[in-house]
Design a protein around this motif. Sequence first.
Motif, mmCIF file in Angstrom:
data_model
loop_
_atom_site.group_PDB
_atom_site.id
_atom_site.type_symbol
_atom_site.label_atom_id
_atom_site.label_comp_id
_atom_site.label_asym_id
_atom_site.label_seq_id
_atom_site.Cartn_x
_atom_site.Cartn_y
_atom_site.Cartn_z
ATOM 1 N N ALA A 5 0.825 -1.220 0.000
ATOM 2 C CA ALA A 5 0.000 0.000 0.000
ATOM 3 C C ALA A 5 0.859 1.270 0.000
ATOM 4 O O ALA A 5 0.709 2.142 0.857
ATOM 5 N N ALA A 6 1.775 1.333 -0.974
ATOM 6 C CA ALA A 6 2.623 2.497 -1.207
ATOM 7 C C ALA A 6 3.614 2.727 -0.065
ATOM 8 O O ALA A 6 4.800 2.528 -0.227
ATOM 9 N N GLY A 66 1.339 -5.091 -3.699
ATOM 10 C CA GLY A 66 1.237 -6.004 -2.565
ATOM 11 C C GLY A 66 -0.131 -6.643 -2.431
ATOM 12 O O GLY A 66 -0.247 -7.819 -2.085
ATOM 13 N N MET A 67 -1.174 -5.885 -2.669
ATOM 14 C CA MET A 67 -2.534 -6.412 -2.558
ATOM 15 C C MET A 67 -3.105 -6.727 -3.934
ATOM 16 O O MET A 67 -3.635 -7.808 -4.178
ATOM 17 N N GLY A 68 -2.979 -5.746 -4.833
ATOM 18 C CA GLY A 68 -3.547 -5.909 -6.174
ATOM 19 C C GLY A 68 -2.941 -7.085 -6.920
ATOM 20 O O GLY A 68 -3.560 -7.648 -7.832
ATOM 21 N N ASP A 89 -0.526 -2.729 -15.140
ATOM 22 C CA ASP A 89 0.310 -2.069 -14.131
ATOM 23 C C ASP A 89 1.382 -1.282 -14.853
ATOM 24 O O ASP A 89 1.977 -1.745 -15.830
ATOM 25 N N HIS A 104 -5.146 5.582 -3.278
ATOM 26 C CA HIS A 104 -5.335 6.300 -2.003
ATOM 27 C C HIS A 104 -4.194 7.286 -1.776
ATOM 28 O O HIS A 104 -4.332 8.217 -0.997
ATOM 29 N N VAL A 112 0.412 6.483 -10.096
ATOM 30 C CA VAL A 112 1.343 7.047 -11.090
ATOM 31 C C VAL A 112 0.524 7.728 -12.183
ATOM 32 O O VAL A 112 -0.242 7.067 -12.887
ATOM 33 N N ASN A 129 -12.618 -1.335 -5.426
ATOM 34 C CA ASN A 129 -12.074 -2.434 -4.627
ATOM 35 C C ASN A 129 -11.235 -1.923 -3.457
ATOM 36 O O ASN A 129 -10.191 -2.497 -3.123
#
Length: 557
Positions: free
Chosen positions: A50-51, A174-176, A194, A265, A272, A320
């Motif tokens: 998450a960044a 990490g999640m996606g 991506d 978020h 990006v 999502n």
Amino acid sequence: MPAPQSRHPNFPVPHGNTLRAKGWRQEALLRLLENVLSVGEDPENLVVYAALGKAARNWASHKAIVETLIGMDEDQTLVIQSGKPVALLKTHASAPLVVMANCNLVGQWAKAEIFYELEKKGLICWGGLTAGAWQYIGSQGVIQGTYEIFMRIAEKRFDGSLAGKFILTAGMGGMGGAQPLAGRMAGAAILVVDVDAARAKTRHEIGFLDEIAPDLDSALAAIETAVAQQKPVSIGLVANAADIYPEIVRRGITPDIVTDQTSAHDLVYGYVPSGIPLAEVRRLRVDDPKYLMAASRASIVRHVGAMLDMQKAGAEVFDNGNLIRTQAREGGVENAFDIPIFTEAYLRPLFCEAIGPFRWMALSGEESDIAKIDDLVLKLFPDNHIVTNWIDLARKYVPFEGLPARIAWLGHMERTRLAVAVNSMVANGELKGPIAFSRDHLDAGAMAHPNIMTENMRDGSDAIADWPLLNAMTMCSSMADLVVIHSGGGGYAGYMTSAGVTLVADGTIAATSRLQTALTNDTSLGIIRYADAGYETARDAAAKHNVGYLPLAEGAI
Ligand code: NAD
């Protein structure tokens, strides 16, 4: 057995039965901290996912946490403030070993700019949901959630099957990164965009992506073939979603399902913007974050505009959990919220019964422990078709990352029964080592997030953060091993408050008591949160399970 593989050679996965700490409880939490880095996105910078979601504030904090966990006694509690250890207090053996509060800002000050300022000064850090709480288990942790969403859509719109259906999404972090595998497991042809070639490569190497297409034409051709043959496939494309989504609309193609899991978020360190090369974006993050924020927002406006167009053309479109609608609305897309949030659209009935993402990790590093627990789950819950179907699929398709782990959506008393039974297996030597249990912060009683978890609650209680705070206090008084309160999200601008909990099944009688009390109270509060908001399913569950709900007399407030 060989050591579990780490994605990062400098961050090995802990394993074996040699303790460095004074007991398994402390050792367990140390191993979970090590594990989130071994499966994280950028461990050199302590970033898990998450960044900017970090495991500790900085390396000095990390070192002090590790040393404290190794040296502390069972009747002490380590206090961590935004990833920095601040106190080791004498408590008692039933108290949590670790309590944390990460990224909590006071209401009026909970703004992205203030977060970035404090972050720069080294005073705060974002813990994501499970990063700062050392509960992250790699993208496998979100695979079932993503898979269940796709299957709920299949039931709602496509007669229960996604064979021959096209899913368009973006984000392989990490999640996606779970999306390509979850889409393929659901039987669909999924295209995941991506902007970062390295992220796509990672998902390809671990087998989540079948192929990386060289360009959009090839990607769409591969999807078209798979759809015609009703063949599950996952295709990656290295490009910017803010360019690709509008281009797909321009070509008159309407996917069956559309979503997005870029880190929208975060307009500076996450999303990006289109038209700016990745290397230049990395420079601007340091040199001109304000410019980047504006550019990201402008891209998101186009990105969400295309999602709305696809919705109008008949696609099932949903947010999502990355706040892309919120960012778009702030950029002027007034109808961004025509796109529903996944929780309200598909999962709320499960949360009403406190069914949510529960997970367990084999602290010894032994995969056979997870296999034995899989068997136990199938034996304990033969009539729970969501779970039996999932365990069968997960065994076949989900590779282990870091410490062997499993996630399964279990509800009230199911979690307690499983954990207590596992603790007995640890005690009698059936398992090779202790097991840690935790659950996602996105759980029934554990999160207030008016744009994700609690959007459109029946009683309008979306923004009330009392529930996760009560959850954390209840977990402390129910003898959990680690309890955490997180806030932030959405550009870190105070979009949510959540609570996390971890418990260690070390085979002791004390652990049986902790697991029994904490897990039962955790899901009781989850049911009560929805019962109190007026959901009948939750009220029925509260009555059926006698969870201790205290409803006021009808009509009283
Ligand atoms: P991450 O930062 O690890 O990965 C984000 C990915 O998006 C990166 O690979 C990045 O290259 C890519 N990306 C960014 N902008 C892009 C663009 N314009 N076009 C194409 N790709 C782009 O983040 P993550 O951990 O994967 O989380 C993604 C989002 O999901 C976050 O906003 C997070 O808060 C949210 N999230 C949702 C849930 C849930 O339950 N639904 C759970 C956790 C996280």
